[in-house]
Scaffold this motif. Structure first.
Motif, PDB file in Angstrom:
ATOM      1  N   UNK A 155     -73.832 -55.695  40.831  1.00  0.00           N
ATOM      2  CA  UNK A 155     -73.799 -57.054  40.269  1.00  0.00           C
ATOM      3  C   UNK A 155     -72.633 -57.828  40.879  1.00  0.00           C
ATOM      4  N   UNK A 156     -72.943 -59.002  41.427  1.00  0.00           N
ATOM      5  CA  UNK A 156     -71.914 -59.841  42.054  1.00  0.00           C
ATOM      6  C   UNK A 156     -71.918 -61.201  41.363  1.00  0.00           C
ATOM      7  N   UNK A 157     -70.725 -61.765  41.199  1.00  0.00           N
ATOM      8  CA  UNK A 157     -70.604 -63.095  40.595  1.00  0.00           C
ATOM      9  C   UNK A 157     -71.515 -64.090  41.332  1.00  0.00           C
ATOM     10  N   UNK A 158     -72.341 -64.844  40.605  1.00  0.00           N
ATOM     11  CA  UNK A 158     -73.289 -65.767  41.255  1.00  0.00           C
ATOM     12  C   UNK A 158     -72.590 -66.742  42.212  1.00  0.00           C
ATOM     13  N   UNK A 159     -73.172 -66.910  43.392  1.00  0.00           N
ATOM     14  CA  UNK A 159     -72.644 -67.867  44.362  1.00  0.00           C
ATOM     15  C   UNK A 159     -71.543 -67.336  45.255  1.00  0.00           C
ATOM     16  N   UNK A 160     -70.986 -66.167  44.908  1.00  0.00           N
ATOM     17  CA  UNK A 160     -69.834 -65.660  45.669  1.00  0.00           C
ATOM     18  C   UNK A 160     -70.216 -65.254  47.094  1.00  0.00           C
ATOM     19  N   UNK A 161     -71.340 -64.546  47.235  1.00  0.00           N
ATOM     20  CA  UNK A 161     -71.758 -64.107  48.577  1.00  0.00           C
ATOM     21  C   UNK A 161     -72.026 -65.304  49.482  1.00  0.00           C
ATOM     22  N   UNK A 162     -72.612 -66.356  48.899  1.00  0.00           N
ATOM     23  CA  UNK A 162     -72.913 -67.571  49.666  1.00  0.00           C
ATOM     24  C   UNK A 162     -71.624 -68.317  50.036  1.00  0.00           C
ATOM     25  N   UNK A 163     -70.643 -68.303  49.127  1.00  0.00           N
ATOM     26  CA  UNK A 163     -69.361 -68.972  49.405  1.00  0.00           C
ATOM     27  C   UNK A 163     -68.629 -68.286  50.564  1.00  0.00           C
ATOM     28  N   UNK A 164     -68.682 -66.949  50.577  1.00  0.00           N
ATOM     29  CA  UNK A 164     -68.052 -66.193  51.672  1.00  0.00           C
ATOM     30  C   UNK A 164     -68.793 -66.508  52.976  1.00  0.00           C
ATOM     31  N   UNK A 165     -70.122 -66.521  52.897  1.00  0.00           N
ATOM     32  CA  UNK A 165     -70.934 -66.820  54.080  1.00  0.00           C
ATOM     33  C   UNK A 165     -70.568 -68.191  54.651  1.00  0.00           C
ATOM     34  N   UNK A 166     -70.402 -69.159  53.768  1.00  0.00           N
ATOM     35  CA  UNK A 166     -70.063 -70.514  54.224  1.00  0.00           C
ATOM     36  C   UNK A 166     -68.701 -70.544  54.913  1.00  0.00           C
ATOM     37  N   UNK A 167     -67.728 -69.859  54.320  1.00  0.00           N
ATOM     38  CA  UNK A 167     -66.388 -69.773  54.930  1.00  0.00           C
ATOM     39  C   UNK A 167     -66.477 -69.180  56.336  1.00  0.00           C
ATOM     40  N   UNK A 168     -67.202 -68.074  56.470  1.00  0.00           N
ATOM     41  CA  UNK A 168     -67.282 -67.375  57.754  1.00  0.00           C
ATOM     42  C   UNK A 168     -68.048 -68.196  58.792  1.00  0.00           C
ATOM     43  N   UNK A 169     -69.092 -68.892  58.351  1.00  0.00           N
ATOM     44  CA  UNK A 169     -69.839 -69.738  59.284  1.00  0.00           C
ATOM     45  C   UNK A 169     -68.977 -70.898  59.767  1.00  0.00           C
ATOM     46  N   UNK A 170     -68.145 -71.422  58.862  1.00  0.00           N
ATOM     47  CA  UNK A 170     -67.250 -72.524  59.246  1.00  0.00           C
ATOM     48  C   UNK A 170     -66.279 -72.105  60.341  1.00  0.00           C
ATOM     49  N   UNK A 171     -65.899 -70.821  60.362  1.00  0.00           N
ATOM     50  CA  UNK A 171     -64.921 -70.373  61.357  1.00  0.00           C
ATOM     51  C   UNK A 171     -65.601 -69.925  62.651  1.00  0.00           C
ATOM     52  N   UNK A 172     -66.948 -69.990  62.695  1.00  0.00           N
ATOM     53  CA  UNK A 172     -67.651 -69.694  63.950  1.00  0.00           C
ATOM     54  C   UNK A 172     -68.212 -68.291  64.062  1.00  0.00           C
ATOM     55  N   UNK A 173     -68.363 -67.616  62.918  1.00  0.00           N
ATOM     56  CA  UNK A 173     -68.979 -66.286  62.918  1.00  0.00           C
ATOM     57  C   UNK A 173     -70.429 -66.450  62.453  1.00  0.00           C
TER      58      UNK A 173
END
Length: 305
Positions: A155-173
């Motif tokens: 169980x993961x806090x809702x939206x957390x995986x997507x927030x991490x994904x957004x951060x990483x995509x912003x940095x070019x990964x």
């Protein structure tokens, strides 16, 4: 979000460098001369995707870190996982997620057992990254792809995986949130095992595996055997696993080598247990015939025991 990178080698250093370049809050865990150099001179990043930079990133030993992190990337080698258990326990709060990015299959569940009170995901990475000098990381080529996700029942806090994904995509990964992380970590294990074992067995860079002939045939044999194991374990491959492995190997920089190969050449500890002998043990347990794996293992038996 606060990111903690446990293990600032080729993978961890590249992730930390990219996060830092984009102004994200990131701290590195390292040790020895590598750590001292990062603390004194900054982390030097030589990247085909981002150019050359010297980055002032907070860095400390696992023992001295006393903050909290929202996301902990575990980028140590498989044989060092136990050494960062205390760090994870100390650095985690109730919503922290741990994302192991290791070459060895089954790492997420293994860490989850060691820290039952922390949320552990699983992940894998496609990158050519290595320590090219003390305090210096080189990222080669155009591939930098991170895959992560939660195992069934986690169980993961809702939206957390997507927030991490957004951060990483912003940095070019390039980031893929996996709906079946067990499958995706097996696919990565199959690839990196065949790649590292072939390179180490013949002592060649990946350019030699890209040419038709005996070396490429060994890579195909290893890939075929691990695919048979995956199918027996119930892994549902989205495409033919051998064709997939060949597609990935053919995109690599011809000069690149796997970290296991570099470590063996230097006489360092290596991931040969997880990438070669664990694969053989898993196949034997499932009654899968693996002649290519057995052939290459003969060369390394002495070095492992």
């Amino acid at each position: 979000m606060k990111y903690l990178i446990a293990g600032t080698g080729g993978v961890g250093g590249s992730i930390a460098g990219f996060l830092s370049l984009a102004g994200k809050d990131v701290t590195c865990i390292a040790r020895g001369a590598h750590l001292q150099s990062i603390q004194t001179n900054g982390l030097k990043l030589k990247s085909d995707l981002k150019g050359e930079h010297t980055l002032r990133i907070p860095a400390t030993t696992a023992e001295e870190f006393n903050g909290k992190a929202d996301v902990i990337f575990v980028c140590v080698k498989g044989y060092s996982v136990d050494s960062i258990v205390e760090l994870i326990k100390r650095a985690a709060h109730k919503d922290t997620v741990v994302i192991p990015i290791l070459n060895v299959y089954g790492t997420g569940p293994r860490i989850q057992k060691l820290v039952p009170e922390v949320t552990v995901l699983d992940g894998c990475i496609y990158i050519v990254g290595f320590v090219s000098g003390t305090g210096e990381i080189t990222q080669m080529g155009k591939i930098f792809r991170l895959v992560y996700g939660a195992h069934r029942g986690t169980v993961v806090k809702p939206g957390l995986l997507e927030a991490i994904q957004q951060d990483l995509q912003e940095v070019g990964i390039k980031v893929d949130l996996s709906p079946d992380i067990n499958r995706d970590t097996f696919i990565k294990w199959s690839f990196i095992s065949a790649m590292a074992v072939t390179g180490a067995y013949y002592d060649v860079p990946m350019g030699e595996v890209q040419k038709p002939g005996k070396i490429r045939d060994t890579f195909i044999g290893l890939s075929t055997e691990s695919a048979a194991l995956g199918k027996k374990l119930g892994v549902e491959f989205p495409e033919d696993p051998v064709s997939y492995n060949l597609k990935v190997i053919d995109k690599l920089d011809p000069e690149s080598t796997a970290s296991m190969q570099k470590d063996l050449a230097r006489g360092h500890d290596s991931e040969i247990q997880g990438l070669l002998f664990d694969m053989i043990a898993a196949a034997e347990e499932q009654g899968i015939d693996i002649p290519t794996y057995r052939m290459v293992a003969e060369k390394f038996k002495e070095s492992n025991h």
